[in-house]
Design an enzyme around this catalytic site. Structure first.
Site, PDB file in Angstrom:
ATOM      1  N   GLN A 102       0.826  -1.201   0.000  1.00  0.00           N
ATOM      2  CA  GLN A 102       0.000   0.000   0.000  1.00  0.00           C
ATOM      3  C   GLN A 102       0.867   1.261   0.000  1.00  0.00           C
ATOM      4  OE1 GLN A 102      -2.566   0.122   3.390  1.00  0.00           O
ATOM      5  NE2 GLN A 102      -4.208   1.104   2.220  1.00  0.00           N
ATOM      6  N   HIS A 118       1.332   3.756  -3.505  1.00  0.00           N
ATOM      7  CA  HIS A 118       0.706   5.083  -3.457  1.00  0.00           C
ATOM      8  C   HIS A 118       1.646   6.218  -3.853  1.00  0.00           C
ATOM      9  CE1 HIS A 118      -2.763   3.087  -1.833  1.00  0.00           C
ATOM     10  NE2 HIS A 118      -3.431   4.192  -2.070  1.00  0.00           N
ATOM     11  N   LEU A 169      -5.978  -3.344 -11.260  1.00  0.00           N
ATOM     12  CA  LEU A 169      -5.709  -4.703 -10.769  1.00  0.00           C
ATOM     13  C   LEU A 169      -5.009  -4.713  -9.414  1.00  0.00           C
ATOM     14  CD1 LEU A 169      -2.515  -5.754 -11.029  1.00  0.00           C
ATOM     15  CD2 LEU A 169      -3.050  -5.723 -13.446  1.00  0.00           C
ATOM     16  N   TYR A 170      -4.408  -3.574  -9.039  1.00  0.00           N
ATOM     17  CA  TYR A 170      -3.649  -3.523  -7.787  1.00  0.00           C
ATOM     18  C   TYR A 170      -4.530  -3.243  -6.574  1.00  0.00           C
ATOM     19  CZ  TYR A 170       1.323  -3.878  -6.540  1.00  0.00           C
ATOM     20  OH  TYR A 170       2.557  -4.319  -6.122  1.00  0.00           O
ATOM     21  N   HIS A 209      -7.253  -5.281  -1.578  1.00  0.00           N
ATOM     22  CA  HIS A 209      -7.795  -5.124  -0.228  1.00  0.00           C
ATOM     23  C   HIS A 209      -8.162  -6.415   0.495  1.00  0.00           C
ATOM     24  CE1 HIS A 209      -7.902  -1.124  -1.981  1.00  0.00           C
ATOM     25  NE2 HIS A 209      -7.778  -0.690  -0.752  1.00  0.00           N
ATOM     26  N   GLY A 219      -0.198  -8.535 -14.251  1.00  0.00           N
ATOM     27  CA  GLY A 219       0.375  -7.614 -13.276  1.00  0.00           C
ATOM     28  C   GLY A 219       1.887  -7.529 -13.351  1.00  0.00           C
ATOM     29  N   SER A 225       4.573  -4.270 -13.490  1.00  0.00           N
ATOM     30  CA  SER A 225       5.432  -4.084 -12.343  1.00  0.00           C
ATOM     31  C   SER A 225       6.907  -4.046 -12.760  1.00  0.00           C
ATOM     32  CB  SER A 225       5.151  -5.217 -11.354  1.00  0.00           C
ATOM     33  OG  SER A 225       6.169  -5.312 -10.416  1.00  0.00           O
TER      34      SER A 225
END
Ligand SMILES: *[C@@H]1O[C@H](CO)[C@@H](O)[C@H](O)[C@H]1NC(C)=O
Ligand SMILES: *[C@@H]1O[C@H](CO)[C@@H](O)[C@H](O)[C@H]1NC(C)=O
Ligand SMILES: *[C@@H]1O[C@H](CO)[C@@H](O)[C@H](O)[C@H]1NC(C)=O
Ligand SMILES: *[C@@H]1O[C@H](CO)[C@@H](O)[C@H](O)[C@H]1NC(C)=O
Ligand SMILES: *[C@@H]1O[C@H](CO)[C@@H](O)[C@H](O)[C@H]1NC(C)=O
Length: 593
Positions: free
Chosen positions: A196, A200, A377-378, A381, A519, A523
Site C-alpha cells: 500500500q 501510493h 488490478l492492484y 484489499h 500484473g 510491475s
C-alpha cells in the site's frame, strides 16, 4: 441554376442516407475483430481494416500466422507450464540459483515480461488512437487497450447483456468476506502495508471517476510518497541541513514532523489536533498506522544515508546530499521490491535478481507510464485482516484507522514485529474482502465502467493468454460460475477487475494466472524502466561513490528495518515458518547485516 438545385438535392439525399446508415450500422470495431494485437481502424460506417503490422499475423482479422509465428507459437511454453516449472523442482532451482544460468533466466523473465508493455505509451482514456496529446499529456494514466468504442450494442462491445450487473451486487455476492481466508503463501501484514505504501507513490487518481487522470506525474518509482510530489511540498518537508528531512524526536526515536513544523496538506479527520498530524510525502498516509510506520522507516533511512554521504563527502552542500540520498533510496526501493517483494509474491524457486546490467544488451526503453489497468488490478484489499493484532491486543478498524498515536505508543519495533507475525488474507478466489472495504471494490468497478475498460478476456489475449471459454473454466467451480453466467450472460462480457479477483487461483497461491501474467509486466517494466537502471545512471558516482552504490546493491527489507531501529526482530514479507521463529526469538546486531 437547375444544375445547382440538383446538386443540392443530391447532397441532401446523400446526407440523409448516410446518417440513416450510421444510426443503424454497428461500428464494426465493437466486435473487436482484430486478433493478435492488430489495430481496428474504421473507414465507412460498416467498413474496417485491421492493421496487422509486426503482429506476425496477416489476413482480414490478423488471424493467419506467418511461418515464423507458427514455429514460435509451437515452441513457446504456455504461461501455466512456465509457472509450474518455476514453482516446482526445488532441487533443480537450488542448482540454477547458484550458477550463471540464473542470470540468463532472470534476463529472459524480465525481457519477456517487459515487452508486453507498450513503450512509448499508446492510448489513454480520452484517446483510443495514437495521438500526440495522449503521448505528451502525462496527467493521464495510460491505457494498454483503448476504451470500448462509444455506441456499441452492449457495454462490452457486442457480447453480454445490454446492462452490466449492479456493481454493489457483484461485490456483495462474490467479493465480500464471510470468513477470513488466510493467504496460502503466508503473506503477512508487513507485506500488505508495504504494498500500500509503495504503490501510493504512483497510484494517485485525480478527481476519481474522471477520465483517468493522475496526480502522480512521476509515473513510477520516484519516491514522491517520501519527498512529496511537487517542489513546494518537498521544501516544506526538508530540513535544509545536511540533506536531511524534518523530523521530531519522541522517546528518543525519530518520527515524521507534525503539520505544524511542516505545513503541508494532509488528509485527517477534523477531530485530530494539528500537533498530532504527521506530515508525510503522501497526503493520505495518516490513514493507517502501517503506512505511518513505513513513512517513519523511510524517513529514518533517508537521514541515515545522508549521514553516510556527509562522512564521505564533507564538501557537499545540502542540496547534493539530499538529491543523492534520494537516488540511493530509489535504488534501495527497487532492489527490495524485486528481490524481497516480487520474490515472495511470485512463489518462484528461481532466485530473482535486481541487476540492471542484465538488460544492457537488450533493447529496452528506460521510461514508464502508469496504466489505468495496473491501477485497477492492484486493489488488493482482501489482504486486510478482520482485526489488527498489536502485541496480542486486538484493534478493530474503527480504532486502527487514523490512529496517529498508535505509532508512537508502540514504536516502530513493536509494529514491525506485530505486522510480521500476522497473516494477511488471500487476494484471489473471491469472498475475502472485509465488509468495511466493500465500497472500495464497488468504486473500482464503477470507475472501470466510466472508463469503458475492455473485457477481461480481451486483456487475457493482449497478454498472451487464452481467452476463457466458459465461466466454469474461469472459476474452476460451479456455484459462483453459474451465478456469474446469469449476471453477465457471456464470458466475453466479464469485466476486468472481477475477472482478476474471481479467477481460480493457482494451487496454494495468493491469486490466479491473470494477476501474475498481466500484473508482473506492468510491475517489472515500472521497476526496470526507472532512469537509475539505465547505463547512464547505473554507476557508483550516481550514488555518491562505491559506498552509496553498495547500499543500493545490498538493500533488503530486513536491513531497511534493522538499520533504523534499536533491536532487530524477524523481518520478512511472510509470517515466520517454524524454523524461522527461533531466529525471531534472538536478535541480530546491525553488524551481522
Ligand atoms: C473477421 O471478424 C469479424 C468480426 O468478428 C467476422 O464477422 C468475420 O467473419 C471475420 N472475417 C474473417 C475473414 O475472418
Ligand atoms: C533458490 O532461490 C529460491 C527463491 O529465493 C529459494 O527458495 C531457494 O532456497 C534457493 N536455493 C538456494 C540453494 O539458494
Ligand atoms: C492534459 O489534458 C487535460 C484534459 O484535456 C487538460 O486539462 C490539461 O491542461 C492537459 N495538460 C497539459 C499539460 O497539457
Ligand atoms: C471497536 O473497538 C472499540 C474499542 O474497543 C469499540 O468501542 C467499538 O465499539 C468497536 N467498534 C466496532 C464497530 O466493533
Ligand atoms: C489508538 O491506539 C491506541 C493504542 O496505541 C489506543 O489506546 C487508542 O484507543 C486508539 N485510539 C482510538 C481512537 O481508538
Amino acid at each position: 441554376m437547375a444544375g445547382g438545385y440538383l446538386f443540392l438535392l443530391l447532397v441532401i439525399i446523400l446526407n440523409v442516407s448516410s446518417s440513416f446508415q450510421t444510426s443503424n450500422t454497428v461500428n464494426p470495431c465493437c466486435y473487436f475483430p482484430c486478433q493478435h494485437k492488430g489495430i481496428c481502424v474504421r473507414y465507412d460506417p460498416d467498413d474496417y481494416e485491421c492493421d496487422c503490422t509486426r503482429t506476425g499475423y496477416y489476413g482480414k482479422n490478423c488471424t493467419i500466422p506467418e511461418l515464423w509465428t507458427r514455429i514460435r507459437e509451437f515452441v513457446r511454453p504456455s504461461p501455466s507450464f512456465t509457472y509450474y516449472m518455476l514453482t516446482h523442482y526445488k532441487w533443480v532451482w537450488d542448482i540454477i540459483n547458484n550458477s550463471f544460468i540464473r542470470d540468463t533466466i532472470v534476463r529472459l523473465v524480465l525481457t519477456v515480461r517487459a515487452t508486453l508493455i507498450p513503450s512509448p505509451p499508446t492510448y489513454n482514456s480520452a484517446y483510443s488512437y495514437l495521438s500526440w496529446e495522449a503521448y505528451s499529456n502525462v496527467s493521464y494514466f495510460t491505457r494498454v487497450l483503448p476504451s470500448v468504442p462509444d455506441n456499441c450494442p452492449t457495454p462490452m462491445g457486442t457480447k453480454g447483456k445490454l446492462q452490466l450487473p449492479d456493481a454493489t451486487l457483484l461485490v456483495e455476492t462474490f467479493l465480500k468476506r464471510e470468513k477470513f481466508i488466510p493467504d496460502p503463501q503466508n503473506t503477512n501484514l508487513m507485506f500488505a502495508f508495504f504494498a500500500q505504501h509503495f504503490t501510493h507513490q504512483f497510484f494517485k487518481t485525480y478527481g476519481r471517476m474522471g477520465r483517468g487522470f493522475t496526480k502522480g506525474l512521476g509515473h513510477g518509482v520516484d519516491l514522491s510518497h517520501v519527498y512529496g510530489d511537487n517542489l513546494e511540498r518537498q521544501y516544506a518537508l526538508r530540513l535544509f541541513k545536511d540533506g536531511k528531512l524534518k523530523h521530531q524526536i519522541i522517546n528518543g526515536d525519530m518520527y515524521p514532523p507534525t503539520v505544524v513544523e511542516a505545513p503541508i496538506h494532509m488528509v485527517y479527520p477534523e477531530n485530530i489536533p494539528k500537533d498530532k498530524r504527521f506530515a508525510m510525502g503522501q497526503e493520505v498516509f495518516g490513514l493507517l498506522p502501517g503506512l505511518m510506520m513505513y513513512a517513519t522507516i523511510w524517513l529514518r533511512e533517508h537521514n541515515r544515508v545522508c549521514d553516510v554521504l556527509r562522512k564521505e563527502h564533507p564538501v557537499w552542500d545540502d542540496e547534493q546530499l539530499f538529491q543523492t540520498a534520494r537516488l540511493i533510496l530509489i535504488g534501495e526501493t527497487i532492489k527490495i521490491v524485486v528481490e524481497d517483494y516480487v520474490q515472495h509474491l511470485s512463489g518462484y524457486y528461481l532466485k530473482l535478481k535486481f541487476d540492471p546490467e542484465l538488460l544492457f544488451s537488450s533493447q529496452f526503453q528506460y521510461r514508464n507510464r502508469i496504466a489505468v489497468e495496473f491501477n485497477q488490478l492492484y486493489h488488493w484489499h482482501p489482504l486486510m485482516p478482520d482485526q489488527f493484532n498489536i502485541l496480542g491486543q486486538l484493534y478493530n478498524y474503527s480504532s486502527f484507522i487514523y490512529n496517529t498515536s498508535m505509532l508512537t505508543d508502540y514504536g516502530v519495533e513493536a509494529l514491525v514485529e506485530s505486522f510480521t507475525n500476522q497473516i494477511a488474507g488471500k487476494i484471489g478466489g473471491g469472498k475475502n474482502l472485509h465488509p468495511r472495504l466493500v465500497e472500495i471494490a464497488v468504486g473500482v468497478i464503477e470507475e472501470s465502467r466510466k472508463l469503458r475498460l475492455q473485457s477481461f478476456n480481451q486483456y487475457r489475449k493482449q497478454f498472451g493468454l487464452k481467452a476463457y471459454t466458459s465461466f466454469q473454466d474461469f472459476t474452476g467451480e460451479t456455484e459462483m460460475s453459474s451465478q456469474l453466467e446469469s449476471l453477465y450472460g457471456d464470458i466475453d462480457a466479464l469485466e476486468f477487475y472481477p475477472g482478476m479477483l474471481l479467477e481460480k487461483t493457482h494451487q496454494n497461491a495468493i491469486f490466479g494466472e491473470s494477476m501474475i501474467e498481466i500484473g508482473a509486466p506492468f510491475s517489472l517494466k515500472g521497476l526496470m524502466g526507472n532512469p537509475i537502471c539505465s547505463p547512464e545512471y547505473w554507476k557508483p558516482s550516481t550514488f555518491g561513490g562505491e559506498t552509496g552504490f553498495n547500499i543500493v546493491k545490498t538493500a533488503s527489507i530486513e536491513k531497511l528495518v534493522c538499520l533504523n531501529i534499536k533491536k532487530c526482530p524477524f523481518v520478512a514479507f511472510h509470517v515466520p515458518k517454524a524454523e524461522e521463529s527461533s531466529i525471531s526469538e534472538g536478535t541480530k546486531t546491525t553488524d551481522e547485516l
